[in-house]
Design an enzyme around this catalytic site. Structure first.
Site, short mmCIF file in Angstrom:
data_model
loop_
_atom_site.label_atom_id
_atom_site.label_comp_id
_atom_site.label_asym_id
_atom_site.label_seq_id
_atom_site.Cartn_x
_atom_site.Cartn_y
_atom_site.Cartn_z
N TYR A 139 1.80 -15.65 -43.31
CA TYR A 139 1.30 -15.26 -41.98
C TYR A 139 1.83 -13.88 -41.66
CZ TYR A 139 0.65 -15.29 -36.89
OH TYR A 139 0.29 -14.99 -35.59
N ASP A 234 6.64 -7.89 -45.82
CA ASP A 234 6.72 -8.33 -44.42
C ASP A 234 8.04 -9.08 -44.22
OD1 ASP A 234 6.53 -9.41 -41.93
OD2 ASP A 234 4.51 -10.25 -42.19
N LYS A 262 11.57 -9.80 -34.80
CA LYS A 262 12.54 -10.87 -34.49
C LYS A 262 13.97 -10.36 -34.31
CE LYS A 262 9.49 -14.30 -36.58
NZ LYS A 262 8.95 -15.22 -35.62
N1 PMP Z 1 5.01 -11.60 -39.94
C1 PMP Z 1 5.69 -12.74 -40.15
C2 PMP Z 1 6.23 -13.01 -41.51
C3 PMP Z 1 5.86 -13.65 -39.11
O1 PMP Z 1 6.53 -14.80 -39.34
C4 PMP Z 1 5.34 -13.35 -37.84
C5 PMP Z 1 5.50 -14.29 -36.66
N2 PMP Z 1 6.25 -15.40 -36.83
C6 PMP Z 1 4.64 -12.16 -37.67
C7 PMP Z 1 4.50 -11.31 -38.74
C8 PMP Z 1 4.07 -11.79 -36.34
O2 PMP Z 1 5.07 -11.49 -35.44
P1 PMP Z 1 4.81 -11.62 -33.87
O3 PMP Z 1 4.74 -13.08 -33.56
O4 PMP Z 1 6.01 -10.94 -33.27
O5 PMP Z 1 3.55 -10.91 -33.57
#
Ligand code: PMP
Length: 407
Positions: A139, A234, A262
């Site tokens: 994701y 990512d 995060k």
């Molecule tokens: N990349 C990863 C690996 C994630 O786990 C997440 C959200 N959990 C995101 C991108 C998107 O981040 P956000 O919820 O801050 O938009």
């Protein structure tokens, strides 16, 4: 008196501002949180819960850590937002660049979604190519181009993962099974010259916890190098979570671009993408790839982020790893004692639980795990005052505030 949940459902779609919070994955009504302190939260009904969600990994120090509270209070007293460069933005950028060797320049944004979306645009603008390869089960936020249904089979092109995403928006996104280097290699054989970037989570942490198979990430990086595509890691979950230098240091990778979120915001809305200086300099105003944000590098968020990173030295990561290992061991003991077959999968400091007969190494296997049993486990824990993710496809986050007693 109407319950908070009743009020929320009346004025907010599905009652929540992000879908997984609704308990749709486990059934029942979500609770509302009133406050947090370290590893614990208190609900608006007065229940105390041991929290293994920790704002989905953002609160690595635990809730209301004094360093963060004080940094935010001091920053707020000076003004909450300017839209003018501040020293805090430079300080945080320097801290990130100093910690993550592959990141020579970094731009601050407000969410992980923005970071990945912008990294993909940058990769396309820099390479002059359109195709993006992602892995099923990974994701990367809810940007159109990356919100693509996972495909069975070797590679699936252009299947939108949500209503409202036009097929054209994902026509240049190619999905390959996570941990499948042969399938990735086959895509490069066929379309290598069109691939702008491969984006991957070093640990698939949005389908439970699937560690990378040995050689997978390095193999993908090599394919990118050979074909002139950018390797985008990512690290929104893993960045500053598994190590100060991220999963890329533990797995010996050198990505062209990295996305972070995060932990680097200390629980405030802050994320980032960064990497090679020549690539990053393709961003406006230095270069032709446009990207912007009214609240980007917000002064409260940079203050919180700096305070968080300030607490994260080698000893902190040793401690966090020890706690994650303890939790892994204890969970495995609990399941063994109860005669329940479960896989407790730990990638460094991140833990996933699958009610599955065999270890899970792919998204397809994750989807075969016993979801009904996870739901029962979730609610049984909640009744006993322990909160884990309200979805079988999420991970457990330990914070530095969890004590051995808590674990
Ligand atoms: N990349 C990863 C690996 C994630 O786990 C997440 C959200 N959990 C995101 C991108 C998107 O981040 P956000 O919820 O801050 O938009």
């Amino acid at each position: 008196m109407t319950s908070l949940w009743g009020r929320a459902q009346r004025v907010t779609p599905g009652g929540v501002n992000s879908p997984v919070r609704s308990f749709a994955g486990v059934g029942g009504e979500p609770f509302f949180v009133a406050e947090g302190d370290g590893a614990w939260i208190r609900t608006t009904d007065g229940q105390r819960l041991l929290d293994y969600v920790q704002s989905w990994g953002a609160s690595i120090l635990g809730h209301a850590h004094p360093s963060i509270v004080s940094a935010v209070q001091q920053a707020a007293a000076r003004g909450t937002s300017f839209g003018i460069p501040t020293e805090g933005e430079v300080d945080l950028a320097e801290a990130i660049v100093a910690a993550v060797p592959s990141v020579q320049k970094v731009r601050l944004v407000n969410s992980g979604t923005e970071a990945t979306m912008s990294a993909v645009r940058l990769a396309r603008g820099f390479t002059g190519r359109d195709l993006v390869v992602k892995f099923d089960g990974c994701y990367h936020g809810h940007g159109d181009a990356l919100l693509v249904a996972s495909g069975s089979g070797v590679a699936t092109f252009g299947l939108p993962g949500s209503a409202g995403v036009p097929p054209a928006a994902v026509a240049d996104t190619c999905v390959v099974p996570f941990n499948d280097l042969d399938a990735t290699s086959a895509v490069f054989d066929e379309r290598g010259a069109q691939i702008a970037a491969v984006i991957v989570e070093p640990v698939a942490a949005n389908v439970g916890c699937i560690p990378p198979q040995p050689g997978f990430l390095d193999g993908v990086q090599q394919l990118c190098r050979r074909h002139g595509a950018l390797f985008v890691l990512d690290e929104v979950v893993t960045g500053f979570r598994v190590d100060r230098a991220g999963a890329q240091s533990l797995y010996d990778l050198d990505p062209d671009l990295t996305t972070l979120g995060k932990v680097i915001g200390g629980g405030l809305p802050l994320a980032a993408f960064g990497g090679r200086a020549d690539v990053m300099d393709a961003l406006a105003p230095a270069g032709p790839v446009y990207q912007a944000g009214t609240l980007s590098g917000n002064s409260l968020a940079t203050a919180a982020g700096l305070a968080a990173l300030g607490e994260l030295d080698d000893a902190a990561y040793r401690g966090l790893r020890g706690k994650a290992m303890e939790l892994e061991t204890r969970l495995a003991e609990v399941f063994a004692t109860a005669g329940v077959t479960a896989q407790v999968q730990r990638a460094e400091t991140i833990i996933g639980i699958y009610f599955s007969e065999t270890p899970v190494t792919t998204y397809a296997e994750a989807k075969r795990a016993d979801v009904a049993l996870y739901r029962r486990f979730f609610h049984a824990l909640l009744r006993r005052g322990v909160y884990i993710a309200p979805s079988p496809y999420e991970v457990l986050f330990v914070s530095l505030a969890h004590t051995w007693d808590d674990l």
